[in-house]
Scaffold this motif. Structure first.
Motif, short mmCIF file in Angstrom:
data_model
loop_
_atom_site.label_atom_id
_atom_site.label_comp_id
_atom_site.label_asym_id
_atom_site.label_seq_id
_atom_site.Cartn_x
_atom_site.Cartn_y
_atom_site.Cartn_z
N GLN A 160 0.82 -1.20 0.00
CA GLN A 160 0.00 0.00 0.00
C GLN A 160 0.85 1.26 0.00
O GLN A 160 0.54 2.23 -0.69
CB GLN A 160 -0.93 -0.02 1.23
CG GLN A 160 -1.96 -1.12 1.21
CD GLN A 160 -2.78 -1.17 2.48
OE1 GLN A 160 -2.62 -0.32 3.37
NE2 GLN A 160 -3.68 -2.15 2.58
N MET A 161 1.94 1.22 0.75
CA MET A 161 2.86 2.36 0.79
C MET A 161 3.51 2.59 -0.57
O MET A 161 3.65 3.73 -1.03
CB MET A 161 3.93 2.14 1.86
CG MET A 161 4.93 3.29 2.01
SD MET A 161 6.40 3.08 0.93
CE MET A 161 7.16 1.63 1.68
N LEU A 162 3.90 1.50 -1.23
CA LEU A 162 4.54 1.63 -2.54
C LEU A 162 3.57 2.20 -3.57
O LEU A 162 3.93 3.06 -4.39
CB LEU A 162 5.06 0.26 -3.00
CG LEU A 162 6.19 -0.34 -2.17
CD1 LEU A 162 6.55 -1.73 -2.71
CD2 LEU A 162 7.43 0.55 -2.18
N ARG A 163 2.35 1.72 -3.56
CA ARG A 163 1.36 2.22 -4.52
C ARG A 163 0.97 3.66 -4.21
O ARG A 163 0.73 4.45 -5.13
CB ARG A 163 0.12 1.32 -4.50
CG ARG A 163 0.39 -0.09 -5.06
CD ARG A 163 -0.88 -0.90 -5.15
NE ARG A 163 -0.65 -2.23 -5.64
CZ ARG A 163 -0.55 -2.56 -6.94
NH1 ARG A 163 -0.70 -1.61 -7.87
NH2 ARG A 163 -0.33 -3.81 -7.31
N ALA A 164 0.90 4.00 -2.93
CA ALA A 164 0.52 5.36 -2.56
C ALA A 164 1.57 6.38 -3.01
O ALA A 164 1.23 7.53 -3.31
CB ALA A 164 0.31 5.44 -1.04
N ASN A 165 2.82 5.96 -3.05
CA ASN A 165 3.91 6.86 -3.46
C ASN A 165 4.32 6.67 -4.92
O ASN A 165 5.37 7.17 -5.34
CB ASN A 165 5.13 6.64 -2.56
CG ASN A 165 4.89 7.10 -1.13
OD1 ASN A 165 5.01 8.27 -0.81
ND2 ASN A 165 4.52 6.15 -0.27
N ASP A 166 3.51 5.94 -5.69
CA ASP A 166 3.78 5.69 -7.12
C ASP A 166 5.12 4.99 -7.34
O ASP A 166 5.81 5.23 -8.32
CB ASP A 166 3.75 7.02 -7.91
CG ASP A 166 2.37 7.65 -7.90
OD1 ASP A 166 1.38 6.90 -7.87
OD2 ASP A 166 2.29 8.91 -7.95
N PHE A 167 5.50 4.11 -6.40
CA PHE A 167 6.74 3.35 -6.52
C PHE A 167 6.50 1.97 -7.13
O PHE A 167 7.45 1.34 -7.63
CB PHE A 167 7.41 3.17 -5.15
CG PHE A 167 7.98 4.46 -4.61
CD1 PHE A 167 8.47 5.44 -5.45
CD2 PHE A 167 8.02 4.67 -3.23
CE1 PHE A 167 9.01 6.61 -4.95
CE2 PHE A 167 8.56 5.84 -2.73
CZ PHE A 167 9.04 6.82 -3.58
N HIS A 168 5.27 1.48 -7.09
CA HIS A 168 5.01 0.10 -7.47
C HIS A 168 5.31 -0.14 -8.95
O HIS A 168 6.03 -1.09 -9.32
CB HIS A 168 3.55 -0.27 -7.15
CG HIS A 168 3.26 -1.71 -7.41
ND1 HIS A 168 2.83 -2.18 -8.64
CD2 HIS A 168 3.33 -2.81 -6.60
CE1 HIS A 168 2.67 -3.49 -8.58
NE2 HIS A 168 2.94 -3.90 -7.35
N ASP A 169 4.78 0.70 -9.83
CA ASP A 169 4.99 0.51 -11.27
C ASP A 169 6.46 0.67 -11.65
O ASP A 169 6.99 -0.09 -12.48
CB ASP A 169 4.13 1.51 -12.05
CG ASP A 169 2.64 1.23 -11.89
OD1 ASP A 169 2.29 0.09 -11.52
OD2 ASP A 169 1.84 2.16 -12.14
N ILE A 207 15.16 -0.13 1.64
CA ILE A 207 15.43 0.56 2.91
C ILE A 207 14.18 1.32 3.37
O ILE A 207 13.83 1.30 4.55
CB ILE A 207 16.63 1.52 2.75
CG1 ILE A 207 17.91 0.71 2.47
CG2 ILE A 207 16.81 2.37 4.00
CD1 ILE A 207 19.12 1.58 2.16
N LEU A 208 13.51 1.96 2.43
CA LEU A 208 12.29 2.69 2.77
C LEU A 208 11.21 1.75 3.27
O LEU A 208 10.48 2.06 4.23
CB LEU A 208 11.80 3.46 1.54
CG LEU A 208 10.53 4.31 1.70
CD1 LEU A 208 10.75 5.40 2.74
CD2 LEU A 208 10.11 4.90 0.36
N ALA A 209 11.11 0.58 2.62
CA ALA A 209 10.10 -0.39 3.04
C ALA A 209 10.39 -0.91 4.44
O ALA A 209 9.47 -1.12 5.25
CB ALA A 209 10.04 -1.55 2.05
#
Length: 226
Positions: A160-169, A207-209
């Motif tokens: 959820q954190m990755l998708r919220a910050n547009d990191f997933h794609d 590291i962020l995760a």
């Protein structure tokens, strides 16, 4: 070149006749003396500016060529101050000019050939080094991506954190691009720099995760850092 020089020596000795009383013999010797002196000067300049970078290149020791040129210059000088009328002496003077000239040309040819071979060897070593770095980047990137995937599976809040910050794609695209580089036959410096950028992004994302509340750092990643 050695065979050609031998044929020239035989031709001058047995096929060419030089009149002993010719008026142009002194002029010829003066021209050979000047040419020998000039070519020796250019050869020394070549040693200073070109050969200094690769002193071991070339199949002939440069000191031998210098001594041969000096011997030819002294011989031409001897003929200029003497009154010899033997045609064999003047033939020897021509041969003593052609000999150092052939050696100089041969040295230049072998020098540039060795320099080219060294450059190709260095380029091959550089290519192999970049290839090792690239594959190492792909391997490490795959490990980091696998760790992020594990965290996403165990902790849904990470995804959820990755998708919220547009990191997933971007994560999926970078991981796919790194894997596609396994099919590359020859790596360029720009390819290694791109892989390095992708790897740093994945590592920073991991590291962020791991900084997300409730996430415990995995043992696999701890062992890799150690």
């Amino acid at each position: 070149m050695g065979l050609l020089f031998s044929l020239l020596v035989l031709a001058f000795e047995f096929l060419i006749e030089i009149p002993a009383d010719a008026t142009w013999l002194q002029e010829m010797e003066m021209a050979l003396f000047s040419a020998s002196f000039t070519l020796l000067a250019f050869y020394l300049l070549g040693l200073t500016f070109a050969f200094s970078r690769h002193p071991k290149a070339g199949k002939i020791n440069h000191q031998i060529i210098i001594y041969v040129w000096l011997g030819a210059i002294l011989f031409h000088l001897f003929l200029l101050i003497s009154n010899l009328s033997n045609q064999h002496v003047y033939k020897a003077g021509i041969i003593l000019f052609l000999g150092p000239l052939f050696l100089t040309v041969y040295h230049f040819i072998t020098y540039f050939s060795d320099v080219r071979a060294d450059r190709e060897e260095q380029e091959a070593a550089t290519t192999a080094s970049m290839e090792r770095v690239a594959y190492q980047m792909i391997l490490e990137g795959s490990k980091v991506y696998g760790e992020i995937t594990r965290l996403k599976t165990e902790y849904p809040e990470v995804e959820q954190m990755l998708r919220a910050n547009d990191f997933h794609d971007k994560l999926e695209r970078y991981a796919l691009e790194m894997q596609q580089y396994l099919q590359v036959k020859q790596f360029q410096r720009k390819d290694v720099e791109l892989l390095e950028g992708h790897y740093l992004f994945l590592e920073n994302l991991l590291i962020l995760a791991k900084q997300h509340p409730g996430i415990v750092e995995s043992r696999m990643y701890s062992r890799r850092d150690d």
